[in-house]
Design a protein around this motif. Structure first.
Motif, PDB file in Angstrom:
ATOM      1  N   LEU A 232      42.553  38.907  34.628  1.00 13.36           N
ATOM      2  CA  LEU A 232      42.991  39.330  35.956  1.00 13.36           C
ATOM      3  C   LEU A 232      41.821  39.397  36.930  1.00 13.36           C
ATOM      4  CD1 LEU A 232      45.590  42.101  35.073  1.00 13.36           C
ATOM      5  CD2 LEU A 232      46.046  39.981  36.320  1.00 13.36           C
ATOM      6  N   HIS A 233      40.671  39.847  36.464  1.00 11.20           N
ATOM      7  CA  HIS A 233      39.497  39.901  37.338  1.00 11.20           C
ATOM      8  C   HIS A 233      39.152  38.511  37.861  1.00 11.20           C
ATOM      9  CE1 HIS A 233      35.629  41.229  38.940  1.00 11.20           C
ATOM     10  NE2 HIS A 233      35.095  40.163  38.363  1.00 11.20           N
ATOM     11  N   PHE A 234      39.217  37.507  36.978  1.00 10.48           N
ATOM     12  CA  PHE A 234      38.914  36.140  37.395  1.00 10.48           C
ATOM     13  C   PHE A 234      39.918  35.667  38.446  1.00 10.48           C
ATOM     14  CE2 PHE A 234      39.524  31.543  37.012  1.00 10.48           C
ATOM     15  CZ  PHE A 234      38.218  31.078  37.171  1.00 10.48           C
ATOM     16  N   TYR A 235      41.208  35.856  38.170  1.00 11.63           N
ATOM     17  CA  TYR A 235      42.227  35.386  39.105  1.00 11.63           C
ATOM     18  C   TYR A 235      42.159  36.134  40.436  1.00 11.63           C
ATOM     19  CZ  TYR A 235      44.476  32.622  35.439  1.00 11.63           C
ATOM     20  OH  TYR A 235      44.743  31.699  34.460  1.00 11.63           O
ATOM     21  N   HIS A 236      41.912  37.441  40.406  1.00  6.87           N
ATOM     22  CA  HIS A 236      41.866  38.196  41.644  1.00  6.87           C
ATOM     23  C   HIS A 236      40.652  37.822  42.492  1.00  6.87           C
ATOM     24  CE1 HIS A 236      44.624  41.598  39.977  1.00  6.87           C
ATOM     25  NE2 HIS A 236      45.301  40.552  40.411  1.00  6.87           N
ATOM     26  N   GLU A 237      39.549  37.481  41.832  1.00 11.78           N
ATOM     27  CA  GLU A 237      38.385  36.998  42.571  1.00 11.78           C
ATOM     28  C   GLU A 237      38.717  35.702  43.318  1.00 11.78           C
ATOM     29  OE1 GLU A 237      33.766  35.513  41.787  1.00 11.78           O
ATOM     30  OE2 GLU A 237      35.019  36.151  40.107  1.00 11.78           O
ATOM     31  N   ILE A 238      39.417  34.805  42.644  1.00  8.10           N
ATOM     32  CA  ILE A 238      39.810  33.539  43.263  1.00  8.10           C
ATOM     33  C   ILE A 238      40.753  33.785  44.440  1.00  8.10           C
ATOM     34  CG2 ILE A 238      41.054  31.372  42.913  1.00  8.10           C
ATOM     35  CD1 ILE A 238      38.313  31.428  41.578  1.00  8.10           C
ATOM     36  N   PHE A 239      41.764  34.637  44.219  1.00  4.19           N
ATOM     37  CA  PHE A 239      42.748  34.834  45.289  1.00  4.19           C
ATOM     38  C   PHE A 239      42.145  35.584  46.475  1.00  4.19           C
ATOM     39  CE2 PHE A 239      46.388  36.570  47.552  1.00  4.19           C
ATOM     40  CZ  PHE A 239      47.151  35.426  47.683  1.00  4.19           C
ATOM     41  N   ALA A 240      41.200  36.478  46.224  1.00  2.00           N
ATOM     42  CA  ALA A 240      40.542  37.170  47.335  1.00  2.00           C
ATOM     43  C   ALA A 240      39.831  36.173  48.253  1.00  2.00           C
ATOM     44  CB  ALA A 240      39.548  38.194  46.800  1.00  2.00           C
ATOM     45  N   GLN A 241      39.259  35.130  47.672  1.00  4.02           N
ATOM     46  CA  GLN A 241      38.619  34.089  48.475  1.00  4.02           C
ATOM     47  C   GLN A 241      39.654  33.301  49.274  1.00  4.02           C
ATOM     48  OE1 GLN A 241      36.695  32.123  45.219  1.00  4.02           O
ATOM     49  NE2 GLN A 241      34.881  33.431  45.272  1.00  4.02           N
ATOM     50  N   ASP A 242      40.790  32.998  48.639  1.00  2.37           N
ATOM     51  CA  ASP A 242      41.871  32.311  49.356  1.00  2.37           C
ATOM     52  C   ASP A 242      42.422  33.176  50.486  1.00  2.37           C
ATOM     53  OD1 ASP A 242      41.969  29.866  47.971  1.00  2.37           O
ATOM     54  OD2 ASP A 242      43.117  30.748  46.345  1.00  2.37           O
ATOM     55  N   ARG A 243      42.605  34.457  50.201  1.00  3.28           N
ATOM     56  CA  ARG A 243      43.189  35.350  51.201  1.00  3.28           C
ATOM     57  C   ARG A 243      42.315  35.422  52.450  1.00  3.28           C
ATOM     58  NH1 ARG A 243      43.676  40.523  53.132  1.00  3.28           N
ATOM     59  NH2 ARG A 243      45.815  41.305  53.353  1.00  3.28           N
ATOM     60  N   MET A 244      41.005  35.386  52.252  1.00  2.00           N
ATOM     61  CA  MET A 244      40.093  35.434  53.396  1.00  2.00           C
ATOM     62  C   MET A 244      40.327  34.241  54.331  1.00  2.00           C
ATOM     63  SD  MET A 244      37.788  37.166  54.924  1.00  2.00           S
ATOM     64  CE  MET A 244      37.275  38.311  53.639  1.00  2.00           C
ATOM     65  N   ILE A 245      40.584  33.079  53.758  1.00  4.57           N
ATOM     66  CA  ILE A 245      40.888  31.895  54.568  1.00  4.57           C
ATOM     67  C   ILE A 245      42.219  32.059  55.280  1.00  4.57           C
ATOM     68  CG2 ILE A 245      41.331  29.409  54.489  1.00  4.57           C
ATOM     69  CD1 ILE A 245      38.409  30.192  53.982  1.00  4.57           C
ATOM     70  N   LEU A 246      43.232  32.507  54.544  1.00  3.69           N
ATOM     71  CA  LEU A 246      44.575  32.646  55.100  1.00  3.69           C
ATOM     72  C   LEU A 246      44.624  33.654  56.240  1.00  3.69           C
ATOM     73  CD1 LEU A 246      46.451  32.608  51.694  1.00  3.69           C
ATOM     74  CD2 LEU A 246      46.793  30.935  53.527  1.00  3.69           C
ATOM     75  N   VAL A 247      43.869  34.722  56.122  1.00  4.59           N
ATOM     76  CA  VAL A 247      43.860  35.763  57.152  1.00  4.59           C
ATOM     77  C   VAL A 247      43.427  35.200  58.499  1.00  4.59           C
ATOM     78  CG1 VAL A 247      42.567  37.807  57.904  1.00  4.59           C
ATOM     79  CG2 VAL A 247      43.593  37.752  55.623  1.00  4.59           C
ATOM     80  N   HIS A 248      42.546  34.198  58.477  1.00  2.30           N
ATOM     81  CA  HIS A 248      41.978  33.688  59.725  1.00  2.30           C
ATOM     82  C   HIS A 248      42.634  32.397  60.223  1.00  2.30           C
ATOM     83  CE1 HIS A 248      38.687  36.374  58.311  1.00  2.30           C
ATOM     84  NE2 HIS A 248      38.610  36.636  59.587  1.00  2.30           N
ATOM     85  N   GLN A 249      43.613  31.879  59.525  1.00  6.42           N
ATOM     86  CA  GLN A 249      44.266  30.653  59.974  1.00  6.42           C
ATOM     87  C   GLN A 249      45.202  30.944  61.150  1.00  6.42           C
ATOM     88  OE1 GLN A 249      45.914  29.017  56.205  1.00  6.42           O
ATOM     89  NE2 GLN A 249      44.707  27.215  56.656  1.00  6.42           N
ATOM     90  N   ARG A 250      45.176  30.060  62.126  1.00  8.57           N
ATOM     91  CA  ARG A 250      46.070  30.155  63.281  1.00  8.57           C
ATOM     92  C   ARG A 250      46.657  28.786  63.574  1.00  8.57           C
ATOM     93  NH1 ARG A 250      45.069  34.515  61.994  1.00  8.57           N
ATOM     94  NH2 ARG A 250      44.574  36.356  63.258  1.00  8.57           N
ATOM     95  N   PRO A 251      47.921  28.679  63.903  1.00 11.70           N
ATOM     96  CA  PRO A 251      48.876  29.781  63.930  1.00 11.70           C
ATOM     97  C   PRO A 251      49.201  30.271  62.521  1.00 11.70           C
ATOM     98  CG  PRO A 251      50.025  27.721  64.256  1.00 11.70           C
ATOM     99  CD  PRO A 251      48.563  27.394  64.241  1.00 11.70           C
ATOM    100  N   ARG A 252      49.748  31.476  62.434  1.00  9.26           N
ATOM    101  CA  ARG A 252      50.075  32.011  61.114  1.00  9.26           C
ATOM    102  C   ARG A 252      51.248  31.254  60.486  1.00  9.26           C
ATOM    103  NH1 ARG A 252      48.659  37.368  63.429  1.00  9.26           N
ATOM    104  NH2 ARG A 252      46.810  38.094  62.284  1.00  9.26           N
TER     105      ARG A 252
END
Length: 291
Positions: A232-252
């Motif tokens: 889970l630590h490995f997967y959550h590290e990966i998704f946290a990196q993806d989430r950072m990209i998604l948070v800043h994409q526009r338009p949502r």
């Protein structure tokens, strides 16, 4: 949309909870397609769901199921059954890992598109799923299956320094991506433990609104060494990196017009996904206006 009037969205199936997250006799509030739901678990383990409507009435949902350890609902009249994932019943000794649920301030379709975007591996997941010295995406094929109801990207490959929690040395890893609905994606990825077999990583994305969603995720993997916590630590590290990209994409919301976001050659799956969504008639969560 303040009230969802999109029949394509309403008639689909969505995950709204992991079964074990809700105790017997408990209830929780959630959202789906901009609508307010109350999910309840009876003392006998059965689930019920109330749709709290804008006119202050509450309607029990007819379409509610349990499958693959998750609770599924539909607000409309489903035009097909919940997808089949054969690897849940094939007798292979894969471990099931519930990867939790994570909120993302983005449309569900943005999340799905990011999930199968190979071109971002080297720049977002440097040192694990990719690296700067091997950034080129090898050619792959895009296929429509199940009479066009599913989109697949097959024959994908990428050199990955650490492809999973079970990985040792870096290796070339082969993938197939299955987009079973606008909000469901599954990776079939080479097992590094059982040659010739596939691990599965899946996203069941709950579109709470047009610009925010909840990601329910699972893995079924051949891994007899690492603990659930380590995986889970490995997967959550990966998704946290993806989430950072998604948070800043526009338009949502995800644009579907080809002139809104210009693709590169490696984006064949993204282009196919947007065309597939466009042809489906889906409106919810998509940016259809050319600005």
């Amino acid at each position: 949309m303040n009230v969802c009037d999109d029949p394509v969205a309403l008639n689909d199936w969505y995950v709204v909870a992991y079964v074990d997250e809700l105790g017997l006799g408990k209830s929780e509030q959630t959202q789906l397609l901009g609508e307010e739901l109350e999910l309840m678990r009876e003392r006998d383990g059965r689930f019920r769901c109330l749709w709290h409507k804008r006119d202050e009435t509450a309607e029990p949902l007819e379409h509610i199921r349990q499958r693959y350890g998750f609770v599924w609902v539909s607000l409309g009249r489903p035009t097909r059954d919940i997808l089949t994932i054969a690897e849940f019943d094939d007798g292979e000794p894969r471990r099931f890992i519930h990867r939790g649920r994570i909120g993302v301030p983005s449309s569900a379709q943005r999340v799905i598109e990011n999930f199968f975007d190979l071109s971002h591996f080297s720049f977002v997941h440097t040192g694990t799923l990719g690296g700067y010295d091997a950034a080129e995406v090898p050619p792959y094929r895009v296929e429509y299956r199940e009479d066009g109801r599913e989109l697949w990207a097959v024959g994908c490959s990428f050199f990955q320094p650490k492809a999973s929690a079970a990985a040792g040395l870096g290796t070339q890893v082969y993938y197939d991506y299955r987009i079973a609905s606008p909000c469901i994606a599954i990776i079939y990825k080479d097992s590094l433990v059982r040659p010739g077999k596939k691990d599965l990583i899946g996203l069941f994305v709950q579109p709470c609104g047009e610009e925010h969603c909840t990601v329910h995720s699972f893995a079924r993997v051949f891994d007899e060494t690492n603990s659930d916590e380590h995986i889970l630590h490995f997967y959550h590290e990966i998704f946290a990196q993806d989430r950072m990209i998604l948070v800043h994409q526009r338009p949502r919301k995800l644009p579907v017009h080809p002139r809104q976001e210009v693709p590169a050659a490696s984006d064949a799956s993204s282009v196919a996904y947007r065309r597939w969504l466009d042809r489906s008639g889906l409106q919810f969560g998509l940016e259809r206006n050319l600005t």
